[in-house]
Write a protein that holds these residues in place. Sequence first.
Motif, PDB file in Angstrom:
ATOM      1  N   ASN A  38      19.330  32.258 -11.109  1.00  0.00           N
ATOM      2  CA  ASN A  38      20.521  31.560 -10.653  1.00  0.00           C
ATOM      3  C   ASN A  38      21.725  32.498 -10.592  1.00  0.00           C
ATOM      4  N   GLU A  45      20.817  23.568 -10.870  1.00  0.00           N
ATOM      5  CA  GLU A  45      19.735  24.065 -10.028  1.00  0.00           C
ATOM      6  C   GLU A  45      20.219  25.186  -9.114  1.00  0.00           C
ATOM      7  N   PHE A  46      21.543  25.249  -8.909  1.00  0.00           N
ATOM      8  CA  PHE A  46      22.120  26.226  -7.986  1.00  0.00           C
ATOM      9  C   PHE A  46      22.767  27.412  -8.697  1.00  0.00           C
ATOM     10  N   CYS A  47      23.271  27.179  -9.897  1.00  0.00           N
ATOM     11  CA  CYS A  47      24.033  28.245 -10.556  1.00  0.00           C
ATOM     12  C   CYS A  47      23.966  28.096 -12.069  1.00  0.00           C
ATOM     13  N   PHE A  89      30.621  26.298  -4.667  1.00  0.00           N
ATOM     14  CA  PHE A  89      29.604  26.502  -3.630  1.00  0.00           C
ATOM     15  C   PHE A  89      30.004  27.614  -2.665  1.00  0.00           C
ATOM     16  N   MET A 107      29.195  30.973  -4.200  1.00  0.00           N
ATOM     17  CA  MET A 107      27.755  31.256  -4.137  1.00  0.00           C
ATOM     18  C   MET A 107      27.327  31.620  -2.716  1.00  0.00           C
ATOM     19  N   ASP A 108      27.839  30.889  -1.729  1.00  0.00           N
ATOM     20  CA  ASP A 108      27.481  31.182  -0.337  1.00  0.00           C
ATOM     21  C   ASP A 108      27.928  32.585   0.071  1.00  0.00           C
TER      22      ASP A 108
END
Length: 348
Positions: free
Chosen positions: A6, A35-37, A321, A324-325
């Motif tokens: 992550n 789940e993403f970070c 988000f 992260m992107d």
Amino acid sequence: MEKDKNIRVGISIGDLNGIGSEIILKTFEDSRMLEFCTPVIFASIKTMSFFKKHFNSSINFHGINHLNQIVDGKINVLNVWKENVSINFGEEDVEIGAYSVKSLETATAALISEDIDVLVTAPIHKHNIQSESFKFPGHTNYLAEKLGGKSLMFMVTETLKVGLLTDHVPLKDASAQITAALISEKIDTVYTSLIEDFAIERPKIAILGINPHAGDNGVIGTEDDSILKPELEKLRNKGKLVYGPYAADSFFGSKNYKNFDAIIAAYHDQGLIPFKTISFGHGVNFTAGLNKIRTSPDHGTAFEIAGKGEADHGSFKAAVFMAMDIFKTRTNYKIYSKNPLKKRQKKI
């Protein structure tokens, strides 16, 4: 195949008397975020437990004293301080400002050492943070000094991106700061960011005029004709798709902004008033031009509603988000630039 690790999202706590704690809690109460970070909050377990109780949050924290103790799947809280802190929501307090600086400085050091991948900053109060050892008007200037690079305040959503030639300077000084060198630097920063951070291979950029009606051919000021237009012509001759200067008063109302990948405004309110009018609540402040990634929500400490449970966390969640992107897109760009035959995707 082993699951990718992550992205580690460092979070500076901002002003403890503001809404930063609330929007952080609301963002990560959704367990799917893990789940993403892997979030790492730079504050203290005691302080975050106070916020958890105050806002009746169901969130669980994993307290750590060292960055090598970060655990994926947990909401990590690094103990930047251990003492109890007296929190009074909505009050301006220089002692509280000092804690926001401690959080920011520790998070920035972790970003430099790559113990975290990206930094998301909760809102600070620009007056509270001032001291003999910290004399920056805000996050952007501090991070530019610590991380290196030519920083630019870049307000972004999926469909609207607004950069600034001048940011947190008094209006009476803004025009004097706009030089040919500054124009070239800021346009180059936006251009590079659109390519490397947002996967736009041939960016199209609009520039707003410095004066009303872009000077009306010198009737309302000469800066547009003497400084801005010649520099834009030089950049066009170098192959950059830069257009303008456009009269700022009608540019957004006419929907002309939809024809460009980014818009560059001459000064703070010229760009941020229309941006926040169109995008408030889901816009993100991204510091472009640095070798590390920092985002923040598009609002301040909101002392007037702090502690009341009324804060909208949409912009902060969007900032997480977005960070992260951009991290993924920038990583992909490095791979692509080393091997142009690889197919580049916007997100990996």
